[in-house]
Enzyme design. Structure first.
Site, PDB file in Angstrom:
ATOM      1  N   LYS A 253       0.842  -1.195   0.000  1.00 58.43           N
ATOM      2  CA  LYS A 253       0.000   0.000   0.000  1.00 58.43           C
ATOM      3  C   LYS A 253       0.877   1.245   0.000  1.00 58.43           C
ATOM      4  O   LYS A 253       2.014   1.229   0.472  1.00 58.43           O
ATOM      5  CB  LYS A 253      -0.928   0.012   1.224  1.00 58.43           C
ATOM      6  CG  LYS A 253      -0.213   0.028   2.555  1.00 58.43           C
ATOM      7  CD  LYS A 253      -1.187   0.024   3.711  1.00 58.43           C
ATOM      8  CE  LYS A 253      -0.454   0.061   5.054  1.00 58.43           C
ATOM      9  NZ  LYS A 253       0.323   1.300   5.250  1.00 58.43           N
ATOM     10  N   LYS A 282       1.288  -0.832   9.667  1.00 63.44           N
ATOM     11  CA  LYS A 282       2.406  -0.150   9.019  1.00 63.44           C
ATOM     12  C   LYS A 282       2.123   1.339   8.827  1.00 63.44           C
ATOM     13  O   LYS A 282       0.982   1.787   8.905  1.00 63.44           O
ATOM     14  CB  LYS A 282       2.686  -0.798   7.664  1.00 63.44           C
ATOM     15  CG  LYS A 282       3.013  -2.284   7.747  1.00 63.44           C
ATOM     16  CD  LYS A 282       4.350  -2.523   8.443  1.00 63.44           C
ATOM     17  CE  LYS A 282       4.663  -4.002   8.547  1.00 63.44           C
ATOM     18  NZ  LYS A 282       4.124  -4.630   9.742  1.00 63.44           N
ATOM     19  N   ASP A 283       3.199   2.095   8.575  1.00 63.42           N
ATOM     20  CA  ASP A 283       3.107   3.539   8.389  1.00 63.42           C
ATOM     21  C   ASP A 283       2.132   3.907   7.272  1.00 63.42           C
ATOM     22  O   ASP A 283       1.949   3.157   6.315  1.00 63.42           O
ATOM     23  CB  ASP A 283       4.480   4.115   8.035  1.00 63.42           C
ATOM     24  CG  ASP A 283       5.498   3.927   9.144  1.00 63.42           C
ATOM     25  OD1 ASP A 283       5.918   2.783   9.352  1.00 63.42           O
ATOM     26  OD2 ASP A 283       5.859   4.922   9.786  1.00 63.42           O
ATOM     27  N   LYS A 284       1.551   5.096   7.404  1.00 65.26           N
ATOM     28  CA  LYS A 284       0.695   5.604   6.330  1.00 65.26           C
ATOM     29  C   LYS A 284       1.537   6.280   5.255  1.00 65.26           C
ATOM     30  O   LYS A 284       1.436   5.936   4.080  1.00 65.26           O
ATOM     31  CB  LYS A 284      -0.333   6.596   6.884  1.00 65.26           C
ATOM     32  CG  LYS A 284      -1.187   7.232   5.783  1.00 65.26           C
ATOM     33  CD  LYS A 284      -2.196   8.224   6.329  1.00 65.26           C
ATOM     34  CE  LYS A 284      -3.004   8.844   5.189  1.00 65.26           C
ATOM     35  NZ  LYS A 284      -4.013   9.818   5.684  1.00 65.26           N
TER      36      LYS A 284
END
Length: 654
Positions: A253, A282-284
């Site tokens: 993503k 997880k990080d954006k």
């Protein structure tokens, strides 16, 4: 994030910026077998469990130092892998390498090598574990205090039946003893050969594992599972037929939250967000790769939706059938590929030679590599861009104030985006139905809660139903966020009053038992420090919960005062109405980057502010005004360790 931030290293530092582009921050999950999750599609005729070794990139697994008592937030207890040259001495380590080389060259497998005597049982345990992880084909034994190694006959026999890579992977799988895990051998068309493998595994490992053959798309493989205590020796055919459909895949993503991506996919597939399981969030603001499993969706159905997902910034790789969901925390860590741009000295006046800045950067990175960094939870844990951060919501839930928690959740952020208008309307009118009509379809969590309150009302019971409408992993996240905030404050206070060394009453990580072939490798425990015999990196601080113990020094009193300040002096860390329980866990004060690689790159601007041309390393007389300097970092971190926190230790102005 907190009143004070403490650092481990002392260096001049430099400034820089991260996440200028999403491609500058790439996160790749490291699975339970120690491999980066696959970024390419696995052939459909090779069925694989999500915990199976990715054979395209075989790596030696590392073991997380985080000790947990829950599968929700931390990793299972296990000691940090140490360098053999450190725990054995360089001379003995060299002899061990020569011994291994002689075995691989076909010399007698009956020979033994003494690694020396170790009077401390903790050190013996580290030697046993590290040797087995590094060399799965070796067997370690202890006679009094002396440790010897020789070739494992079980390994030698298995290697005659399967490949060396499979034998290595299988022995590491059995040594890890991760509850609920499984391992799948490569497809095998020979029934006679599969029978030989079954018989060997039953004879040598029958008390530890159970095996079965299964056929997928014309290919037959052997799957091995760890036995569960109290379960029948064999699963019946009826049990297998009744298992739900599970499809595993690698989720890639870009610029999306994990939960946002799940909500979108759930809507498109016609399933619930809770049907998706994953090992970690997880990080954006990054490109991220992580393992995920979806229930009740076939691989074919998932592949049909792949093109639609790509329009949302979601890509799917390695789609395949598996037999079970993922569990939160079932990972070895994350690999990071990061670019820090526009590097300058922290204190400078006028033009500075690039060579000076490069030396500054190298000194900082090397120092943090050796000293480690304070293992703070990063700001993204709390929602740094939000007016109300997630730990505030978690505190309200722990107090079982459901109405306040809902109001905090629906507090709008700055701006006039549709979701903020919908939140503002709900807080002003209390009308969940009208707010639901205003809320964008992409905001799945908000819509679920508004739908529940429209049905059950906005009183305490209705707000409780609103929280129950969210997946368990989402609800528990807010409680863990509060506990993370307390931990961050605890470590800052610990460093300010007790300094950077082990103190009487500290909690430390201890390894118990002997690490021979029959030992239970999951027997680690947390003890109260009594003698000054532990290294600084072994110190732990507890995450608040209902099963942890607190340090028996000044930190114990601090925890009691801190929880009392928030009105949690009698908190049981259970919210029965929301089916939430927080046992707590232990987190190391320090973390270290592993497999660190870095390089500096000089770039020249094209006249409109874009860096387009790499500049040769020569020409040290050039200054910052003429050439831009970027730092590329590649490294691994254990689960729940934050790359932004590591970077903050290196860079003083991120």
């Amino acid at each position: 994030m907190m009143a004070s931030v403490y650092f481990m290293s002392k260096h001049e530092g430099f400034t820089g910026s991260i996440k200028n582009f999403t491609r500058d921050f790439v996160v790749t999950e490291i699975d339970i077998s120690g491999n980066q999750v696959s970024k390419s599609t696995i052939s459909e005729d090779v069925p694989r469990s999500f915990v199976e070794k990715t054979r395209e990139s075989v790596k030696e697994p590392d073991v997380s130092p985080i000790i947990q008592k829950t599968e929700q937030d931390c990793n299972s207890p296990s000691p940090e892998i140490l360098d053999l040259a450190v725990i054995l001495s360089q001379g003995i380590s060299d002899k061990l390498e020569q011994f291994v080389s002689s075995l691989k060259n076909g010399f007698s497998s009956d020979q033994e090598l003494s690694l020396g005597s170790f009077t401390d049982k903790h050190q013996r345990a580290n030697v046993h574990r590290t040797v087995k992880l590094r060399f799965p084909f070796l067997m370690t034994t202890t006679n009094q205090c002396e440790i010897k190694v020789k070739e494992s006959q079980d390994y030698k026999e298995l290697k005659q039946l399967v490949s060396e890579e499979e034998a290595d992977a299988f022995f590491r799988f059995t040594d890890a003893k991760v509850s609920g895990s499984s391992y799948t051998f490569l497809p095998d068309d020979s029934k006679e050969h599969r029978t030989a493998v079954h018989r060997f595994l039953s004879r040598r490992f029958g008390k530890l594992v159970e095996t079965k053959s299964f056929t997928d798309q014309g290919k037959t493989s052997i799957s091995v599972r760890l036995r569960e205590r109290g379960k029948p020796k064999k699963r019946t055919a009826e049990d297998c037929r009744q298992e739900d459909i599970y499809t595993a895949f690698t989720l890639c993503k870009e610029n999306l939250e994990t939960l946002e991506a799940i909500s979108y996919m759930a809507t498109e597939l016609g399933v619930l967000p809770s049907d998706f399981t994953y090992a970690g969030i997880k990080d954006k603001r990054a490109i991220t790769y992580q393992s995920m499993v979806v229930k009740k969706v076939s691989p074919e159905r998932l592949k049909e939706k792949a093109a639609e997902f790509e329009r949302k910034g979601i890509q799917l790789f390695a789609v395949r059938s598996v037999s079970e969901p993922l569990k939160l925390g079932r990972l070895r860590g994350n690999h990071f590929d990061i670019v820090v741009r526009g590097i300058k000295p922290h204190i400078y006046d006028g033009p500075v030679p690039l060579a000076y800045t490069e030396d500054l950067v190298k000194a900082a990175v090397e120092m943090v590599k050796n000293t480690g960094f304070v293992n703070y939870y990063g700001p993204q844990r709390f929602g740094i861009t939000q007016r109300v951060q997630s730990d505030q919501i978690g505190l309200a839930l722990l107090k079982e104030d459901m109405v306040s928690a809902v109001h905090l959740f629906f507090t709008p952020d700055k701006g006039d985006e549709p979701q903020n208008q919908a939140k503002r309307h709900f807080l002003e009118t209390g009308n969940a139905k009208e707010a639901l009509l205003l809320m964008p379809e992409s905001k799945a969590r908000e819509r679920l809660m508004l739908r529940a309150m429209n049905r059950y009302g906005t009183g305490p019971d209705g707000c409780a139903q609103a929280w129950l409408s969210l997946p368990h992993s989402t609800r528990i996240f807010y409680l863990h966020s509060y506990c993370s905030r307390v931990w961050n404050e605890a470590v800052a206070h610990r460093l300010s009053i007790l300094g950077h060394s082990v103190k009487q009453g500290d909690l430390v990580q201890e390894v118990t038992g002997t690490m021979d072939d029959n030992a239970d490798t999951s027997s680690n425990q947390v003890i109260l420090h009594i003698h000054n015999t532990f290294l600084w990196w072994s110190v732990l601080l507890p995450m608040p919960g209902n099963t942890v113990k607190y340090p028996e020094n000044a930190m114990g009193a601090w925890y009691r005062e801190r929880l009392s300040k928030d009105g949690l002096e009698s908190c049981r860390f259970r919210v029965n109405s929301l089916k939430l329980n927080v046992p707590g866990c232990y987190r190391p004060l320090l973390a270290f980057p592993r497999n660190l690689d870095y390089r500096l790159q000089r770039e020249q601007e094209d006249g409109v502010g874009n860096c387009t041309e790499a500049v040769d390393e020569g020409g040290n007389d050039k200054t910052e005004d003429q050439v831009k300097l970027n730092l590329t970092l590649n490294f691994d971190l254990f689960p729940s360790c934050y790359a932004t926190v590591y970077l903050r230790e290196c860079v003083t102005n991120l």
